[in-house]
Design an enzyme around this catalytic site. Structure first.
Site, short mmCIF file in Angstrom:
data_model
loop_
_atom_site.label_atom_id
_atom_site.label_comp_id
_atom_site.label_asym_id
_atom_site.label_seq_id
_atom_site.Cartn_x
_atom_site.Cartn_y
_atom_site.Cartn_z
N ASP A 1 30.50 39.75 42.19
CA ASP A 1 31.31 38.87 41.32
C ASP A 1 32.36 39.66 40.54
O ASP A 1 32.30 40.89 40.46
CB ASP A 1 30.41 38.17 40.30
N ASP A 2 33.26 38.92 39.92
CA ASP A 2 34.22 39.44 38.92
C ASP A 2 35.35 40.29 39.48
O ASP A 2 36.17 40.78 38.73
CB ASP A 2 33.52 40.24 37.80
N HIS B 1 28.38 43.38 40.79
CA HIS B 1 29.79 43.28 40.40
C HIS B 1 30.54 44.48 40.97
O HIS B 1 30.22 45.62 40.61
CB HIS B 1 29.92 43.25 38.87
ZN ZN Z 1 30.98 36.79 36.42
#
Ligand code: ZN
Length: 453
Positions: free
Chosen positions: A265-266, A407
């Site tokens: 993610d991110d 991440h």
């Molecule tokens: Zn996030």
């Protein structure tokens, strides 16, 4: 040159020159490296969530200004959050996104700060730094204008703001508009785009607070003779692509192993994402990226590469807002804007959504038409900040059909994922969400949230 004939002083001079050359090479390398670097800060307390991403530019003075700005805004927010925590039981939210891009010899750094301290909406604050890369000097809007044309720009801008008022059914306040466009400082947030110049006026600058940010787009043909031709001709290089081929694996070769889906993610990230992509083949792995729309243009090369390799690209929304704190229209905007910007790079809109913090309501699921993919192996990588601990967590909790949350903007997360792959590779096949669904023979339902398969 005959070395044997050099005097001792000559030797020392030669030595000194060599040292200087080596130092210059190191400094240049350092500058090149810094160019893609960014700073991430993430923090979660019972009272607030804080998520800050900002770039390190090649301009030290501007870096310092950016840091000071963020520091003061952060302090202000934390004070507010702490004060309110005694009375209100709501988690406040603070985030900073950025966009950094060059036009000709000019570098733009655009920070966008969002804060939620109760109420119905996030507050937005934009801040832009622009500098000439040749002189390293800060510049403002007049740098892009032909001589003595600022008043012409003002006139066109005022007309556009009036149009904006009309469209939004506000009563036009001529005085307010004039006051808010009188100096070049009022034109500090602007963007030279493909076919227009976009200027943003913060709340209260050219109209009542309730108007929010006033964003106008002046078509480039209206700016001929005002903006210097070199900046008018500027075109974005990354054009929306119609279709980009994506590699597909022969899934029959993966059938005999347990399946594990690594999800990141991110991002997309810079060097860290590159490192991950560089190493996937080594473990015959493909993974899933849930990317933030706000970061796609900053790292479109990595996103495109990830897609082409056969990794699944999903959405993590545009600004990483807590969707529970937005109305339905805002929620859908976060989702569609992300789908559009991803499609502008990969040619394909994503169908999987991972809402920030896992928070999404049924109405948004239904209306967005996307499938919600969550996770059941939370590495808490951003808290652990240690590749070995992250790898251990994955190995300990791995199971057939599992979804790992990581991440790819942190090096320790990428290293941890690769270490875990090394340890699990004999037992597991590392698959994307697309591949997992196909191999498990699943048909997804829009209203469900999927934690594993
Ligand atoms: Zn996030």
């Amino acid at each position: 040159m005959n070395l044997k004939k050099l005097s001792p002083i000559g030797y020392w001079l030669l030595f000194a020159i060599l040292i200087i050359i080596v130092m210059i090479i190191l400094v240049v390398q350092d500058i090149l490296k810094r160019n893609v670097e960014e700073i991430h800060e993430i923090k979660e307390t019972p009272t607030y969530v804080l998520k800050i991403d900002y770039p390190i530019t090649n301009n030290k003075k501007i870096n310092k200004e950016i840091e000071d700005y963020i520091e003061s805004k952060k302090k202000e927010f934390i004070v507010t959050a702490d004060e309110a925590s005694s009375t209100i039981n709501a988690q406040y939210d603070f985030k900073i996104n950025y966009e950094m891009y060059s036009i000709e010899n000019v570098e733009f750094v655009h920070l966008i700060l969002y804060s939620f301290t109760g109420g119905a909406h996030y507050n937005q604050e934009d801040k832009v730094w622009i500098y000439d890369k040749d002189t390293n000097k800060k510049v403002d809007i007049t740098y892009f204008l032909e001589d003595d044309t600022f008043s012409k720009l003002q006139t066109i801008t005022i007309d556009e703001i009036k149009k904006y008022y009309k469209e939004k059914d506000y009563v036009i306040d001529e005085e307010w508009i004039k006051e808010g466009t009188k100096s070049k400082e009022n034109f500090s947030i602007f963007k030279i785009k493909e076919d227009n110049v976009e200027i943003t006026f913060p709340p209260y600058e050219v109209g009542p607070w309730s108007m929010g940010n006033v964003v106008i787009q002046i078509p480039k043909d209206k700016l001929i003779g005002i903006i210097k031709p070199i900046y008018l001709q500027y075109e974005q290089i990354d054009q929306p692509s119609i279709s980009i081929p994506q590699e597909k694996r022969d899934l029959s070769t993966l059938k005999d192993k347990k399946l594990l889906a690594f999800t990141f993610d991110d991002g997309p990230g810079g060097k860290t994402t590159t490192k991950l992509l560089d190493n996937l083949d080594q473990y015959n792995a493909r993974v899933t990226f849930f990317v933030l729309g706000s970061r796609v243009n900053n790292f479109s090369n990595n996103l495109k590469r990830a897609y082409e390799m056969g990794n699944t690209i999903g959405s993590h929304t545009y600004n990483h807002f807590n969707l529970y704190k937005l109305d339905l229209e805002e929620q859908l905007k976060e989702i569609t804007n992300t789908n559009d910007v991803i499609a502008s790079v990969t040619g394909k809109k994503p169908i999987y959504l991972r809402p920030p913090y896992g928070n999404i309501k049924n109405e948004a699921k239904e209306q967005s038409g996307m499938y919600t993919i969550l996770w059941d192996i939370d590495t808490e990588d951003w808290r652990k900040k240690n590749a070995d601990k992250i790898a251990d967590h994955i190995v300990k909790h791995a199971h057939d059909g599992g979804i790992v949350l990581l991440h790819d903007i942190y090096e320790y997360s990428v290293d941890g994922a690769l270490k875990a792959m090394e340890m699990l590779k004999d037992e597991y096949a590392f698959v994307t969400i697309d591949e997992m669904i196909e191999l498990k023979g699943k048909t997804l339902e829009p209203l469900k949230s999927y934690y594993s398969f």
